[in-house]
Design a protein around this motif. Structure first.
Motif, mmCIF file in Angstrom:
data_model
loop_
_atom_site.group_PDB
_atom_site.id
_atom_site.type_symbol
_atom_site.label_atom_id
_atom_site.label_comp_id
_atom_site.label_asym_id
_atom_site.label_seq_id
_atom_site.Cartn_x
_atom_site.Cartn_y
_atom_site.Cartn_z
ATOM 1 N N ASP A 22 0.817 -1.218 0.000
ATOM 2 C CA ASP A 22 0.000 0.000 0.000
ATOM 3 C C ASP A 22 0.849 1.266 0.000
ATOM 4 O OD1 ASP A 22 -2.647 -1.352 0.436
ATOM 5 O OD2 ASP A 22 -1.682 -1.950 2.307
ATOM 6 N N ILE A 23 2.013 1.187 0.659
ATOM 7 C CA ILE A 23 2.889 2.356 0.825
ATOM 8 C C ILE A 23 4.290 1.958 0.392
ATOM 9 C CG2 ILE A 23 3.828 4.049 2.454
ATOM 10 C CD1 ILE A 23 1.504 3.335 4.357
ATOM 11 N N VAL A 24 4.938 2.792 -0.414
ATOM 12 C CA VAL A 24 6.346 2.576 -0.726
ATOM 13 C C VAL A 24 7.154 3.571 0.096
ATOM 14 C CG1 VAL A 24 6.295 4.106 -2.759
ATOM 15 C CG2 VAL A 24 8.100 2.393 -2.527
ATOM 16 N N ALA A 25 8.212 3.071 0.725
ATOM 17 C CA ALA A 25 9.110 3.919 1.499
ATOM 18 C C ALA A 25 10.467 3.951 0.812
ATOM 19 C CB ALA A 25 9.254 3.390 2.926
ATOM 20 N N SER A 26 11.162 5.062 0.952
ATOM 21 C CA SER A 26 12.495 5.155 0.354
ATOM 22 C C SER A 26 13.353 6.129 1.139
ATOM 23 C CB SER A 26 12.420 5.616 -1.100
ATOM 24 O OG SER A 26 13.700 5.565 -1.709
ATOM 25 N N TYR A 27 14.593 5.721 1.396
ATOM 26 C CA TYR A 27 15.581 6.651 1.926
ATOM 27 C C TYR A 27 15.939 7.675 0.860
ATOM 28 C CZ TYR A 27 16.943 3.907 6.095
ATOM 29 O OH TYR A 27 16.990 3.258 7.296
ATOM 30 N N VAL A 28 16.288 8.869 1.314
ATOM 31 C CA VAL A 28 16.950 9.865 0.475
ATOM 32 C C VAL A 28 18.385 9.947 0.987
ATOM 33 C CG1 VAL A 28 16.965 12.246 -0.339
ATOM 34 C CG2 VAL A 28 14.787 11.122 0.168
ATOM 35 N N PHE A 29 19.290 9.248 0.291
ATOM 36 C CA PHE A 29 20.690 9.231 0.712
ATOM 37 C C PHE A 29 21.352 10.546 0.304
ATOM 38 C CE2 PHE A 29 19.750 4.646 0.241
ATOM 39 C CZ PHE A 29 20.142 4.201 1.499
ATOM 40 N N TRP A 30 21.748 11.294 1.286
ATOM 41 C CA TRP A 30 22.332 12.622 1.063
ATOM 42 C C TRP A 30 23.530 12.533 0.128
ATOM 43 C CZ3 TRP A 30 23.774 16.106 5.889
ATOM 44 C CH2 TRP A 30 24.095 17.396 5.462
ATOM 45 N N ASN A 31 24.420 11.554 0.344
ATOM 46 C CA ASN A 31 25.620 11.490 -0.491
ATOM 47 C C ASN A 31 25.348 10.977 -1.903
ATOM 48 O OD1 ASN A 31 25.192 8.801 0.167
ATOM 49 N ND2 ASN A 31 27.194 8.473 1.113
ATOM 50 N N HIS A 32 24.143 10.492 -2.178
ATOM 51 C CA HIS A 32 23.771 10.172 -3.555
ATOM 52 C C HIS A 32 23.389 11.448 -4.313
ATOM 53 C CE1 HIS A 32 22.613 5.659 -2.780
ATOM 54 N NE2 HIS A 32 23.817 5.975 -2.327
ATOM 55 N N HIS A 33 22.985 12.471 -3.583
ATOM 56 C CA HIS A 33 22.474 13.691 -4.222
ATOM 57 C C HIS A 33 23.433 14.872 -4.124
ATOM 58 C CE1 HIS A 33 18.476 11.950 -4.833
ATOM 59 N NE2 HIS A 33 18.609 11.423 -3.633
ATOM 60 N N GLN A 34 24.341 14.844 -3.146
ATOM 61 C CA GLN A 34 25.290 15.957 -2.984
ATOM 62 C C GLN A 34 26.627 15.375 -2.523
ATOM 63 O OE1 GLN A 34 24.549 18.896 0.080
ATOM 64 N NE2 GLN A 34 25.303 20.592 -1.178
ATOM 65 N N GLU A 35 27.249 14.636 -3.431
ATOM 66 C CA GLU A 35 28.505 13.974 -3.071
ATOM 67 C C GLU A 35 29.595 14.999 -2.780
ATOM 68 O OE1 GLU A 35 31.504 10.505 -4.749
ATOM 69 O OE2 GLU A 35 29.803 11.169 -5.951
ATOM 70 N N GLN A 36 29.547 16.123 -3.460
ATOM 71 C CA GLN A 36 30.490 17.218 -3.240
ATOM 72 C C GLN A 36 29.703 18.472 -2.856
ATOM 73 O OE1 GLN A 36 33.720 16.707 -3.294
ATOM 74 N NE2 GLN A 36 33.564 14.595 -4.037
ATOM 75 N N PRO A 37 30.339 19.445 -2.163
ATOM 76 C CA PRO A 37 29.630 20.688 -1.834
ATOM 77 C C PRO A 37 29.128 21.372 -3.104
ATOM 78 C CG PRO A 37 31.734 20.557 -0.670
ATOM 79 C CD PRO A 37 31.733 19.439 -1.674
ATOM 80 N N GLY A 38 27.999 22.017 -2.978
ATOM 81 C CA GLY A 38 27.463 22.726 -4.136
ATOM 82 C C GLY A 38 26.115 22.177 -4.541
ATOM 83 N N ALA A 39 25.899 22.120 -5.848
ATOM 84 C CA ALA A 39 24.591 21.787 -6.388
ATOM 85 C C ALA A 39 24.188 20.347 -6.047
ATOM 86 C CB ALA A 39 24.580 21.987 -7.891
ATOM 87 N N PHE A 40 22.889 20.151 -5.878
ATOM 88 C CA PHE A 40 22.325 18.823 -5.655
ATOM 89 C C PHE A 40 21.990 18.181 -7.000
ATOM 90 C CE2 PHE A 40 21.837 20.636 -1.524
ATOM 91 C CZ PHE A 40 21.685 19.590 -0.625
ATOM 92 N N ASN A 41 22.015 16.868 -7.025
ATOM 93 C CA ASN A 41 21.667 16.113 -8.227
ATOM 94 C C ASN A 41 20.322 15.442 -8.021
ATOM 95 O OD1 ASN A 41 21.487 14.491 -10.490
ATOM 96 N ND2 ASN A 41 23.122 13.094 -9.889
ATOM 97 N N TRP A 42 19.310 15.910 -8.730
ATOM 98 C CA TRP A 42 17.974 15.306 -8.678
ATOM 99 C C TRP A 42 17.554 14.820 -10.064
ATOM 100 C CZ3 TRP A 42 16.541 14.445 -3.878
ATOM 101 C CH2 TRP A 42 16.954 15.307 -2.855
ATOM 102 N N LYS A 43 18.527 14.462 -10.889
ATOM 103 C CA LYS A 43 18.229 14.061 -12.266
ATOM 104 C C LYS A 43 18.342 12.551 -12.438
ATOM 105 C CE LYS A 43 19.966 18.443 -14.188
ATOM 106 N NZ LYS A 43 20.966 19.063 -15.102
ATOM 107 N N GLY A 44 17.725 12.041 -13.506
ATOM 108 C CA GLY A 44 17.848 10.628 -13.860
ATOM 109 C C GLY A 44 17.429 9.711 -12.735
ATOM 110 N N ASN A 45 18.341 8.815 -12.340
ATOM 111 C CA ASN A 45 18.029 7.865 -11.268
ATOM 112 C C ASN A 45 17.936 8.534 -9.902
ATOM 113 O OD1 ASN A 45 18.316 6.061 -13.359
ATOM 114 N ND2 ASN A 45 20.241 5.187 -12.622
#
Length: 796
Positions: free
Chosen positions: A98-121
């Protein structure tokens, strides 16, 4: 009638001989259910634009004012190709999630300081939108520390290097505020209050740290930051195990349990796990692998009567960790369900329901947990298979067939079950190590209830419970079932109804498990049951006791407003092939060995190419149509079949390098146990060339590379790029190749590091290689092949 039943039981026992004595297991369920309490839990905005409400009292969730007992499954969007999300989310829905849960792994989206990556996968917004399109609600697990077998628990290196984490350090909270703002922007307009699917967020994970700026203060600060970022949702949760600390009333604790502990340091079998033993006084199910130590009683223990019993991490599989590679059976997992539900769980949450693969960081940096980066565990660089019900490429694992019937049961009968209180029998095991005392419970409210029983414990033979009956005292009188004593075999587990209302037909008891309900139109209302193996399926009805055989025919038990009410009793094997799907505006039963789900209004079947695609449907589809489809009516069932495609692509295998001597495995790390070999050790790996054909089945949806090897660690490369890796544990390793966009005729390389005979690593006895006298290591490829994945859409 009662006298006749008693005499029959006595005659049966006499026939069995003098050494068999009947045992009546007793339980008193006469006390009233406490009234639900509200007002303690501070939820966010919980009304949708259409006026549908979500609420929680101290016992259960409510949806639109009605009790709701949902099933939640974890699927990590950044560990899966975005091209697969839509279908995989629909497969989860078809499995009763009924519900899907998902972590938002910070280092998957901002591995380096600066812009976040919210594209593609990494596109969280698209993932949530596709979950909504699949009919799923969403819980976003915000972190900032997630664990999830990720490097630094998901916190980026540049944060860990520069400042204290997991506390109210101002510099750290400043960066967390930016992370939460980014997540808030991703899900803006998709919250429940907006008509979206996001019903909750989880703050932090496994948090039991105490001291200045920690504990309740830190969780409070995170909730304030989530609200500041616009994340106004009905539910705020935290994990409740291992002495968790949080501000009471501000969040709801969630719990979990696993049938083994891959994070344990032992290289031997573990004692019987709590996940297979009913709990009557606690919600915490043993060690769940938290990486920090508790130093006091957690808030979840003192909050027990103030908040409902929710789950988030009941393991439908287990991760592979270097020192401990448990391979669980489907029954190891499914036997947990009667125990958890029978212990009072009112939201059944799984981690992981869908496997995945870790993304690789900039410059090839691994984002996995490892002892080299200070983690407690060594995990594969890429693989996050987790033995999940749905594999990384959507493979249907055998455990899924065992779990689905429980999910369908909760969907159709959970509204009543959610209001029921757990009742403890007169005798119950004092500890999980007690394998003799029967394991059972009842949940009831008034005269209605369910009996939960488990006689399965991973790696431990349970004694058969012989000549057993259950006696349940209810306010309206005592129910004794079955009518005659039965033997309950080692490995059995089930849920039986007591005084169930089947659309106006009273079922005093049944020795079969309720699964689902179907309105079959002119054929009436059908309640589907699963027979309990080895036990006669008896149904105690107003007009007497009836015994049905599981023969896929309707057994009429009464009427409702002139419509027939019937029982459809199925064998356990039939139920394991059954999906409950809405097709052409009607709920239907679909029986298939292959995957079955609905997309674009059509029945989708997906299986391995050589096999015919087959399904049986009830009620029948009006005009099923697909190229080459054969249709015939077989009694109750409409059978659909498409011929197989026997031709499979050929894989050319060539041994290219013999194994050298693997270095001795070192002990160390926080666990002081076996640690993964250093990268230079792979110079001793055996290698094989796996050459793909020039035509890689262009009509197939995917092509799986299946590898059967024995060794320590396997790795597959395209050139110098690692595509996947695997710790040997006896499980077949499968890799979907389409996602890699390989060139025709590509030459892949398999590398297998030898497993040493003296390796201080736990592998299940049935899977551990048998080393010959004098043999010091093994690195062997026993087989490799390509399997096409075929899919067809059948219009209704």
């Amino acid at each position: 009638m009662n006298r006749i039943r008693t005499l029959s039981a006595a005659l049966l026992l006499a026939a069995l001989g003098p050494h068999v004595a009947a045992e009546t297991l007793k339980l008193d369920a006469r006390s009233a259910v406490p009234a639900p309490q509200t007002g303690h839990i501070k939820m966010g905005t919980a009304v949708s634009p259409k006026g549908v409400t979500l609420a929680a009292n101290n016992q259960y969730l409510l949806q639109d004012g009605k009790p709701w007992l949902p099933v939640m499954g974890e699927y990590h969007f950044t560990r899966a190709p975005a091209s697969q999300w839509a279908d995989q989310l629909r497969l989860m829905k078809a499995a009763g999630i009924d519900i899907v849960a998902s972590y938002v792994f910070w280092n998957h989206h901002q591995e380096q300081p600066g812009a976040f990556n919210w594209k593609g996968n990494h596109d969280l917004r698209r993932f949530v939108q596709q979950a909504q399109a699949a009919g799923l609600k969403v819980v976003v697990r915000l972190g900032p520390w997630c664990h999830g077998e990720a490097r630094y628990g998901g916190i980026p290196d540049w944060i860990v290097d520069a400042m204290p984490t997991r506390s109210n350090d101002p510099e750290y909270l400043g960066h967390v505020e930016k992370l939460y703002a980014e997540i808030g922007a991703q899900i803006k307009g998709l919250l429940w209050k907006d008509g979206g699917p996001v019903v909750g967020v989880q703050l932090e994970n496994e948090y039991n740290l105490r001291g200045p700026g920690k504990g309740e203060e830190h969780i409070s600060a995170l909730k304030k930051l989530a609200l500041k970022a616009g994340m106004d949702v009905p539910m705020y949760t935290v994990t409740g195990w291992d002495g968790a600390v949080y501000p009471s009333g501000e969040v709801i604790p969630v719990f979990g349990g696993y049938p083994d502990e891959p994070w344990a340091a032992s290289a031997k079998e573990l004692a019987p796990k709590e996940t297979h033993a009913f709990r009557f006084n606690t919600r915490v199910s043993g060690d769940l692998g938290a990486q920090t130590k508790s130093h006091g009683v957690g808030t979840a223990e003192t909050d027990k009567d103030k908040v409902p019993f929710f789950g988030a991490e009941y393991g439908p599989g287990l991760p592979a960790m270097y020192r401990r590679r448990t391979l669980v059976s489907p029954d190891d997992i499914a036997a947990m369900l009667p125990v958890q539900i029978g212990s009072g769980v009112n939201l059944l949450g799984y981690y992981m329901f869908h496997g995945g693969r870790n993304p690789v960081g900039a410059g090839g940096t691994g984002l996995e947990e490892s002892t080299l980066s200070g983690g407690y565990n060594d995990t594969p660089r890429i693989s996050y298979d987790f033995q999940a019900p749905l594999g990384p490429d959507g493979q249907q694992r055998p455990v899924l067939a065992k779990l689905r019937p429980f999910h369908y049961f909760l969907r159709d009968y959970g509204a009543q079950l959610a209001t029921m209180t757990v009742r403890q029998p007169e005798r119950s095991p004092a500890t999980p190590a007690d394998l003799q005392t029967p394991r059972w419970s009842v949940r009831s409210n008034g005269d209605s209830g369910y009996l939960f029983f488990n006689n399965h414990v991973r790696q431990y033979a349970m004694p058969a419970q012989t000549a057993v009956r259950f006696e349940v005292q209810l306010p309206g009188g005592t129910v004794t079932l079955p009518s005659q004593p039965v033997d309950i075999a080692n490995g059995a587990y089930f849920i039986w109804p007591i005084n169930a209302d089947l659309d106006g037909v009273k079922l005093r008891h049944a020795t079969a498990q309720l699964v689902t309900r179907v309105d079959a139109g002119a054929q009436g209302i059908v309640h589907v049951f699963a027979a309990t193996a080895g036990i006669p399926s008896e149904f105690a009805l107003a007009d007497g006791l009836k015994t049905f055989k599981p023969d896929a025919s309707l057994q009429r038990i009464g009427t409702n407003n002139g419509r027939a009410v019937s029982v459809l009793l199925l064998t356990p094997e039939q139920v394991e092939q059954m999906s409950v799907l809405d097709i052409a505006g009607q709920r239907r039963l679909v029986f298939s060995e292959q995957q079955a789900w609905v997309a674009d209004g059509k029945l989708q079947l997906r299986g391995i190419g050589p096999q015919p695609l087959r399904a049986a449907v009830f009620p029948a589809l009006a005009k099923p149509n697909a190229a080459g489809l054969q249709v015939k009516q077989d009694g109750l069932l409409q059978r659909l079949e498409l011929a197989g495609e026997p031709a499979q692509p050929t894989l050319h295998i060539t041994a290219t390098r013999k194994a050298g001597n693997a270095p001795a495995i070192k002990r160390g790390g926080h666990a002081n146990a076996a640690v993964q070999p250093i990268p230079e050790a792979f110079a001793n790996a055996a290698t094989w060339s796996l050459k793909l054909p020039e035509q890689l089945a262009p009509q197939a949806e995917d092509v799986l590379l299946e590898l059967d090897f024995v060794g320590d660690i396997g790795r597959v490369f395209s050139g110098t790029t690692m595509l996947d890796d695997w710790y040997y544990n006896g499980q077949r390793w499968e890799i979907g190749l389409r996602q890699f966009a390989l060139k025709p005729g590509a030459d892949l390389k398999l590398s297998v590091l030898p497993l040493r005979a003296d390796a201080p690593i736990y592998i299940d006895a049935a899977q551990r290689p048998a080393f010959a006298a004098g043999q010091t290591q093994v690195a062997e490829l026993r087989g490799a092949r390509l399997l096409t994945v075929r899919r067809v859409a059948i219009a209704p």
